[in-house]
Write a protein that holds these residues in place. Sequence first.
Motif, short mmCIF file in Angstrom:
data_model
loop_
_atom_site.label_atom_id
_atom_site.label_comp_id
_atom_site.label_asym_id
_atom_site.label_seq_id
_atom_site.Cartn_x
_atom_site.Cartn_y
_atom_site.Cartn_z
N SER A 39 2.57 -9.13 -10.68
CA SER A 39 1.75 -8.03 -9.75
C SER A 39 0.77 -7.14 -10.47
CB SER A 39 2.85 -7.19 -9.25
OG SER A 39 3.46 -6.28 -9.85
N VAL A 40 -0.16 -6.76 -9.88
CA VAL A 40 -1.26 -5.93 -10.33
C VAL A 40 -1.18 -4.69 -9.40
CG1 VAL A 40 -3.78 -5.86 -11.05
CG2 VAL A 40 -2.57 -8.19 -11.52
N THR A 41 -1.52 -3.56 -10.09
CA THR A 41 -1.53 -2.29 -9.20
C THR A 41 -2.47 -1.39 -9.68
OG1 THR A 41 1.05 -2.30 -8.96
CG2 THR A 41 -0.13 -0.18 -8.74
N LEU A 42 -3.23 -0.62 -8.45
CA LEU A 42 -4.43 0.10 -8.81
C LEU A 42 -3.99 1.46 -8.11
CD1 LEU A 42 -7.18 0.99 -9.95
CD2 LEU A 42 -8.24 -0.01 -7.77
N ALA A 43 -4.23 2.59 -8.67
CA ALA A 43 -3.72 3.86 -7.98
C ALA A 43 -4.89 4.83 -8.29
CB ALA A 43 -2.36 4.41 -8.18
N ALA A 82 -2.34 4.01 -3.42
CA ALA A 82 -2.13 3.07 -4.36
C ALA A 82 -1.93 1.66 -3.75
CB ALA A 82 -0.65 3.36 -5.23
N GLY A 83 -2.29 0.72 -4.39
CA GLY A 83 -2.21 -0.64 -3.85
C GLY A 83 -1.69 -1.53 -4.89
N SER A 84 -0.96 -2.74 -4.34
CA SER A 84 -0.52 -3.79 -5.27
C SER A 84 -0.76 -5.16 -4.80
CB SER A 84 1.14 -3.35 -5.78
OG SER A 84 1.37 -4.50 -6.55
N VAL A 85 -0.89 -6.20 -5.45
CA VAL A 85 -0.81 -7.55 -4.97
C VAL A 85 -0.32 -8.44 -5.96
CG1 VAL A 85 -3.07 -7.85 -6.28
CG2 VAL A 85 -2.60 -9.29 -4.27
N TYR A 136 0.94 -1.18 -0.17
CA TYR A 136 -0.07 0.09 -0.03
C TYR A 136 0.74 1.38 -0.25
CZ TYR A 136 -2.93 -3.58 1.84
OH TYR A 136 -3.66 -4.84 1.93
N ALA A 137 0.52 2.51 -0.41
CA ALA A 137 1.01 3.55 -0.70
C ALA A 137 0.33 4.64 -0.62
CB ALA A 137 2.08 3.52 -2.07
#
Length: 319
Positions: free
Chosen positions: A203-207, A193-196, A160-161
């Motif tokens: 890895s998949v990221t959404l911001a 932002a978050g990544s898994v 998480y960011a």
Amino acid sequence: MKRFLTLFAAVLCYLSVFSQGHYTGSSFNPGDYFAPHPGWIIPVWYGYANMDYRNASGNKSDVLINPAPGNPTSLHIKQNVVTNSFILMAIYGGKGKILGANWGMMAIPMLNSPTANIALDYYSSQTGSGNYVFTNKSLGFGDMYVQPVWLSWTKGKFIYAVNYGFWAPTGRYKPHDLDNGGHGYWSHNIRVAGSVKTDPKVSVTLAATMELNSWQHDTDFKEGSHLTFDLGSSYLLNKRGDMVGLFSHYTTQVSDDKGTNGGFVSDRIAGLGGFVSYWITPMKIGVMGRLTQNFAGKNRFAGTAVQAGVNILIPNGSH
């Protein structure tokens, strides 16, 4: 460690250059929203973009409608706008923790030719009908991005960011001038932002980024706020840390423009792109290429952007 090996955050605004305001979606690669490992990263980038104006119907047009109060002027513009940018960045990953998070900072001064944002600002400030051809090929300093808050937390396969950065109006700005290199106002970017990791290599990221703008210098105009969603994924090719990835974005205006100058119409845009990175010397020197195609633009310039860069790492311990 491999998650940060392709940290090339140099593709901010003036390389993609399709937005009003400063921040442009798909400016970062999927892993670049999260704080880097301790040490310095020095990216050097070149970017090229080729853009056409898209009207409120989303169609390519040579006619810009400026419905500013008291100035319902129809302007004919010469398609298209081509831009070039050169960026030298400084990224720092700090040691230790802040609020239990890894942390970093970045600063991005830039040298650029007038962008589509500046072309749109120039066109929309005209007060008479007729043809206005944007032909300036000058090169100068643009506005500078500084990100003093760059925090990220890791919990298992999740990251998480929270980021905060601002654009300072360091580029030359004079109302209605073709030689402008900046926008003449401050912008504040607030991002979560978050990544898994869905797989050891994937890895998949959404911001989500909210941009808030100040009043423009020497004009009665304030750009509305924009909300941008970025979605992307990266794939680790090998143990060296070479990567490929895809990214996408959607930007929409969420508040009205203010004042009596400029174009008082809401805008939006979406885009898709991809990147590839390769380490010439693992953990020391790497190269990367990016391609972004924007679409569904309304009341914006949109088109294709290509970037290429070199990344130099100076490590300082490990997390």
